[in-house]
Design a protein around this motif. Structure first.
Motif, PDB file in Angstrom:
ATOM      1  N   ASP A  71      -5.766   7.538  -4.747  1.00 19.83           N
ATOM      2  CA  ASP A  71      -5.488   6.975  -3.546  1.00 19.83           C
ATOM      3  C   ASP A  71      -4.123   6.030  -3.782  1.00 19.83           C
ATOM      4  OD1 ASP A  71      -7.077   8.695  -2.053  1.00 19.83           O
ATOM      5  OD2 ASP A  71      -8.763   7.200  -2.328  1.00 19.83           O
ATOM      6  N   GLU A  72      -4.314   4.955  -4.757  1.00 21.40           N
ATOM      7  CA  GLU A  72      -3.517   4.013  -4.894  1.00 21.40           C
ATOM      8  C   GLU A  72      -2.136   4.527  -5.195  1.00 21.40           C
ATOM      9  OE1 GLU A  72      -2.771   0.387  -8.345  1.00 21.40           O
ATOM     10  OE2 GLU A  72      -4.516   1.785  -8.549  1.00 21.40           O
ATOM     11  N   ARG A  81      -0.895   7.480  -4.248  1.00 18.82           N
ATOM     12  CA  ARG A  81      -0.547   7.939  -3.003  1.00 18.82           C
ATOM     13  C   ARG A  81      -0.177   6.924  -1.957  1.00 18.82           C
ATOM     14  NH1 ARG A  81      -2.956   8.943   1.555  1.00 18.82           N
ATOM     15  NH2 ARG A  81      -5.151   8.350   0.728  1.00 18.82           N
ATOM     16  N   PHE A  82      -0.675   5.954  -1.727  1.00 22.31           N
ATOM     17  CA  PHE A  82       0.040   4.651  -0.821  1.00 22.31           C
ATOM     18  C   PHE A  82       1.132   4.100  -1.545  1.00 22.31           C
ATOM     19  CE2 PHE A  82      -4.827   4.182   0.427  1.00 22.31           C
ATOM     20  CZ  PHE A  82      -4.846   5.049   1.424  1.00 22.31           C
ATOM     21  N   LEU A  83       1.145   3.901  -2.770  1.00 23.42           N
ATOM     22  CA  LEU A  83       2.652   3.331  -3.196  1.00 23.42           C
ATOM     23  C   LEU A  83       3.591   4.483  -2.826  1.00 23.42           C
ATOM     24  CD1 LEU A  83       1.251   2.302  -6.737  1.00 23.42           C
ATOM     25  CD2 LEU A  83       2.010   0.842  -4.862  1.00 23.42           C
ATOM     26  N   ARG A  84       3.215   5.731  -3.339  1.00 23.70           N
ATOM     27  CA  ARG A  84       4.662   6.555  -2.703  1.00 23.70           C
ATOM     28  C   ARG A  84       4.664   6.784  -1.276  1.00 23.70           C
ATOM     29  NH1 ARG A  84       4.477   6.219  -7.151  1.00 23.70           N
ATOM     30  NH2 ARG A  84       4.454   8.014  -8.949  1.00 23.70           N
ATOM     31  N   GLU A  85       3.861   6.605  -0.354  1.00 26.92           N
ATOM     32  CA  GLU A  85       3.932   6.493   1.066  1.00 26.92           C
ATOM     33  C   GLU A  85       4.961   5.266   1.502  1.00 26.92           C
ATOM     34  OE1 GLU A  85       0.366   6.627   3.049  1.00 26.92           O
ATOM     35  OE2 GLU A  85       0.072   8.962   2.505  1.00 26.92           O
ATOM     36  N   ALA A  86       4.356   4.124   0.565  1.00 28.37           N
ATOM     37  CA  ALA A  86       5.139   2.724   0.990  1.00 28.37           C
ATOM     38  C   ALA A  86       6.715   2.815   0.317  1.00 28.37           C
ATOM     39  CB  ALA A  86       4.355   1.682   0.149  1.00 28.37           C
ATOM     40  N   GLU A  87       6.761   3.565  -0.665  1.00 27.39           N
ATOM     41  CA  GLU A  87       8.290   3.723  -1.187  1.00 27.39           C
ATOM     42  C   GLU A  87       9.106   4.368  -0.169  1.00 27.39           C
ATOM     43  OE1 GLU A  87       7.668   5.246  -4.917  1.00 27.39           O
ATOM     44  OE2 GLU A  87       7.266   3.282  -6.007  1.00 27.39           O
ATOM     45  N   TYR A 143       8.547   5.038   2.835  1.00 25.72           N
ATOM     46  CA  TYR A 143       8.965   4.225   4.084  1.00 25.72           C
ATOM     47  C   TYR A 143       9.959   3.064   3.957  1.00 25.72           C
ATOM     48  CZ  TYR A 143       8.340   1.046   8.236  1.00 25.72           C
ATOM     49  OH  TYR A 143       8.216  -0.035   9.132  1.00 25.72           O
TER      50      TYR A 143
END
Length: 382
Positions: A239-240, A242-248, A250
């Motif tokens: 999950d960490e 995945r969230f990093l990839r989504e933030a990048e 965005y």
């Protein structure tokens, strides 16, 4: 004279056999005689004199020819396309043979075929202790093939078994110097490369005649007693990531738009700056041209500038205010309505009107009083 003519009975082979007049032999004697002759061919008894010796020599030659042919045909063998044959002559290495139909010295040479092209698999697994003192079960598999047939056969007793033991040693060494989190999550590729490098380092001095083609990290998991806790930890790490990839993603979407907006504002500011500067320079140039005229005739120049400015102001409006001399009234002309009525084909005198503004009547600081008609406007002009 023939032996069967009358008076020549001494030459009858049946009656004078062995120098004795014995008469025709019986059937048993005939069969025995034939048997003795065939026995002499294969080295039998000496009966029969010189004829027996001749038959014995022929038999030996036949046996020798048959034996030589059998030996020659027994020496042929075939090496498959993917193999290479190792030749042992009286147990000593004598070279290699390529694929195809070959011949060897039977009983003196031995051929050992070795598969040179097939890629072989060798697995390894077990529970191992990591650097941070955790127990983990690791499964790994390597792919290898033979590149040197002589070293593969003679360097060690069993090259495949030696490679298996080397793989176990390399795997346990690498796992023992790595943390459990790296083995279970993000460090799997590093562990795979380290095992490959360590395995080649171990087998190099032994000259096994093998080459490692690939190393596959199949699975790594903790013991079943703590598997649920490690599964939760792995899910949190995923999950960490995945969230990093989504933030990048965005940030990559927002940043270009923001940079474009900043660039547009900068361009607009530069354009406005250029416009203001050019307008100011134009005003300065215009006043510099008017300055000599103003110095020559100040009043006339001032009046002309006033009229020019008022002309520009009133050119942008459709309403006209007329100040009547000698009175306190101001006439308002709704030219826009007059033009609309004229364009519609109606008479101006019936539709338009004039309004008189009396500033003196606005004693309460309210809107001025509107009154009057066209006739009053006409009288005021007169």
């Amino acid at each position: 004279m023939a032996w069967n003519e009358p008076g020549n009975n001494e030459k009858d082979p049946w009656k004078n056999k062995g120098g004795k007049n014995q008469g025709p032999p019986d059937l048993d004697d005939l069969l025995k005689d034939i048997g003795n002759k065939f026995g002499g061919i294969f080295g039998g008894g000496k009966s029969g004199g010189g004829s027996g010796k001749s038959f014995s020599s022929i038999g030996i030659m036949v046996v020798l020819v048959v034996a030589i042919l059998a030996y020659a045909f027994a020496g042929f063998f075939t090496i498959k396309e993917a193999e290479k044959g190792i030749v042992l002559r009286f147990g000593q290495y004598a070279g290699t043979v390529e694929p195809g139909l070959r011949w060897k010295w039977t009983f003196a040479e031995r051929i050992i075929p070795v598969d040179m092209q097939t890629t072989r698999n060798l697995p390894s697994s077990g529970f191992m202790l990591t650097k941070d003192e955790n127990v983990v079960r690791v499964e790994m598999e390597i792919q290898y093939r033979v590149v040197d047939s002589r070293n593969y056969v003679f360097s060690v007793t069993n090259a495949d078994e030696s490679l298996s033991e080397s793989l176990d040693s390399a795997l346990r060494y690498v796992v023992g110097h790595a943390n459990m989190d790296d083995i279970l999550t993000s460090g799997r590729e590093a562990v795979r490369q380290a095992v490959w490098k360590e395995l080649e380092k171990i087998i190099e001095p032994y000259n096994l005649g093998l080459i490692v083609v690939d190393v596959n990290f199949k699975d790594a998991r903790p013991p079943n007693e703590v598997k649920d806790a490690f599964d939760d930890a792995i899910s949190a790490q995923e999950d960490e990531v995945r969230f990093l990839r989504e933030a990048e993603a965005y940030a990559r979407g927002i940043e270009p738009r923001a940079r474009g907006r900043v660039k547009r504002l900068e361009q607009e500011a530069l354009a406005y700056k250029s416009q203001i500067l050019l307008d100011a320079e134009g005003d300065v140039a215009r006043f510099n041209k008017l300055l000599p005229e103003y110095k020559a005739a100040p009043e006339v120049t001032r009046q002309r500038m006033y009229l020019t400015s008022m002309e520009k102001v009133y050119s942008n409006t459709s309403k006209v205010m007329v100040d009547v001399e000698g009175g306190n009234n101001m006439i308002y002309l709704p030219l826009d309505k007059i033009m609309q009525q004229q364009s519609g084909g109606q008479r101006v005198n019936e539709q338009s009107s004039t309004t008189t503004i009396n500033p003196s009547s606005n004693s309460n600081n309210t809107a001025p009083t509107l009154s009057g008609r066209n006739d009053r406007f006409n009288n005021g002009r007169d």
